[in-house]
Design a protein around this motif. Structure first.
Motif, PDB file in Angstrom:
ATOM      1  N   LEU A  66       0.825  -1.148  -0.048  1.00  0.00           N
ATOM      2  CA  LEU A  66       0.153   0.020   0.019  1.00  0.00           C
ATOM      3  C   LEU A  66       0.965   1.189  -0.048  1.00  0.00           C
ATOM      4  CD1 LEU A  66      -2.793   1.235   0.216  1.00  0.00           C
ATOM      5  CD2 LEU A  66      -2.709   0.928   2.692  1.00  0.00           C
TER       6      LEU A  66
ATOM      7  N   GLN B 126      -3.079  -9.424  -0.319  1.00  0.00           N
ATOM      8  CA  GLN B 126      -3.838  -8.029  -0.790  1.00  0.00           C
ATOM      9  C   GLN B 126      -5.088  -8.389  -0.842  1.00  0.00           C
ATOM     10  OE1 GLN B 126      -2.225  -5.678  -4.243  1.00  0.00           O
ATOM     11  NE2 GLN B 126      -4.270  -5.184  -4.803  1.00  0.00           N
TER      12      GLN B 126
ATOM     13  N   ILE C 214      -5.741  -1.653  -4.747  1.00  0.00           N
ATOM     14  CA  ILE C 214      -4.917  -0.506  -4.077  1.00  0.00           C
ATOM     15  C   ILE C 214      -5.523   1.000  -4.689  1.00  0.00           C
ATOM     16  CG2 ILE C 214      -2.626   0.374  -3.568  1.00  0.00           C
ATOM     17  CD1 ILE C 214      -1.749  -2.343  -3.202  1.00  0.00           C
TER      18      ILE C 214
END
Length: 397
Positions: free
Chosen positions: A144, A177, A193
């Motif tokens: 991130l 993720q 993201i």
């Protein structure tokens, strides 16, 4: 005296666990929601009635709505929030008209409950949900790349995170993720993201106090409607009960929950007491919270966790973790006795076994994470036995 009302979470017709199977577990009530309706849209009576009828056809009852989700504009205080609150009130009225009286919700920003591993293998080869702090830190700092993320972790966790990220394969990083960025339960939504970064930019201006203010604004407008139609609202604690990814948390401990029930003084403004969420913080005194906040508890999630030294935890057997389930059940039975004596409050508090391990008996079935059949049935059986044993013991005192 009535026992706790035993319920079971069901995600609707698409759930791998059927209503026929649920009935065989001994559960009497169903905990569900209309997951196919987008967050923010009104739940129309026709759609609610369809679900009520489907459940009642199997000899069960829709006991708790989990969840009538809160639109992000309400959490952030955006210009759209009044419109969304009005729609929420309409949905509450429609639920009440169809006989629904308990509504569980949460006020966690963007994400619902967060884990890093959905298939953590235990000693008996069953699989559990796990929050591994170094993996979360690795995602936050190196994937991130959130500004200032390193300040939120101890040096020990940062060091473990660096090793974890260095050794993780590309597929492991992708899995991590997707696990962290999962959306609401009952959906297959996974944020990218860049999408998540947009939410983080919005929340840069929203701290603990501001999020509390936005919750109070919401409660001041929906609780009068809930009270007028006989609905009990019960906020679910944050999971995990601490800030992650730079997002504020306002339902993580006793002070938070006390502040929430004091925002609007009403029997319709209450708590979902989740032992797994609150229990993930060793500082939370769960039996004490029941003793002090018990009258505000409208719904119970019973789940156990096992603490790890670095702030990590995994979901343990319902009766064999770091959370003292005996003391919790004892406290709940005492609270129920108080209600029975006063004759002023709902006595048969709904509870459900929350999450469960994935056992080989259920191999090949596509369950929502944490919501296997056999794992939860084992949990329900253990909790049922614990409650029965305590009640039997009290009858001899």
């Amino acid at each position: 005296m009535k026992k706790l009302l035993q319920t079971w979470r069901w995600f609707g017709p698409q759930d791998a666990v059927t209503l026929d199977e649920i009935k065989q577990t001994g559960a009497e009530g169903i905990v569900t929601a209309l997951h196919h309706i987008p967050c923010g849209d009104v739940w129309e009576k026709e759609e609610i009635k369809k679900r009520v009828d489907a459940i009642e056809e199997k000899g069960l009852k829709w006991s708790v709505v989990e969840s009538l989700n809160i639109h992000e504009s309400i959490k952030t205080g955006a210009v759209q929030r009044d419109e969304m609150i009005e729609k929420y009130c309409i949905s509450l009225k429609n639920l009440a008209a169809c006989g629904l009286k308990v509504v569980c919700y949460n006020f966690m920003p963007v994400l619902d409950w967060t884990r890093t591993h959905l298939k953590y293998t235990l000693k008996d080869s069953s699989e559990a949900l796990r929050y591994y702090a170094p993996a979360l830190a690795a995602f936050d700092m190196f994937m991130l790349k959130r500004e200032g993320a390193e300040k939120d972790f101890s040096k020990s966790v940062r060091d473990k995170a660096a090793i974890y990220f260095e050794e993780a394969s590309n597929s492991e990083k992708e899995r991590l993720q997707n696990t962290i960025m999962a959306g609401l339960p009952g959906t297959d939504e996974v944020f990218s993201i860049p999408e998540f970064q947009q939410f983080l930019n919005i929340y840069k201006k929203i701290d603990h106090a501001k999020l509390q203010e936005n919750l109070k604004y919401f409660l001041e407008r929906i609780i009068p409607t809930a009270e007028s139609v006989g609905i009990k609202m019960c906020i679910h604690p944050d999971d995990p009960p601490f800030s992650i990814l730079g997002l504020p948390r306002i339902a993580s401990n006793e002070n938070d929950l006390k502040a929430i029930v004091e925002m609007v003084d009403s029997p319709s403004n209450g708590i979902t007491f989740c032992t797994g969420s609150l229990g993930a913080n060793p500082k939370n005194d769960l039996p004490g919270m029941i003793a002090r906040l018990g009258k505000h508890i409208h719904f119970i999630h019973l789940r156990n966790v096992k603490w790890e030294d670095d702030g990590s935890f995994h979901e343990a057997d319902h009766l064999n973790g770091s959370v003292n389930m005996f003391a919790i059940m004892w406290g709940l039975i005492k609270e129920q006795a108080k209600r029975n004596a006063s004759a002023k409050a709902v006595v048969d508090i709904p509870m459900r076994p929350d999450h469960g391990h994935q056992f080989s008996f259920d191999a090949g079935r596509n369950f929502y994470p944490g919501y296997s059949a056999i794992g939860r049935m084992r949990g329900l059986a253990e909790l049922r036995g614990l409650e029965s044993g305590i009640r039997g013991m009290l009858s001899f005192t």
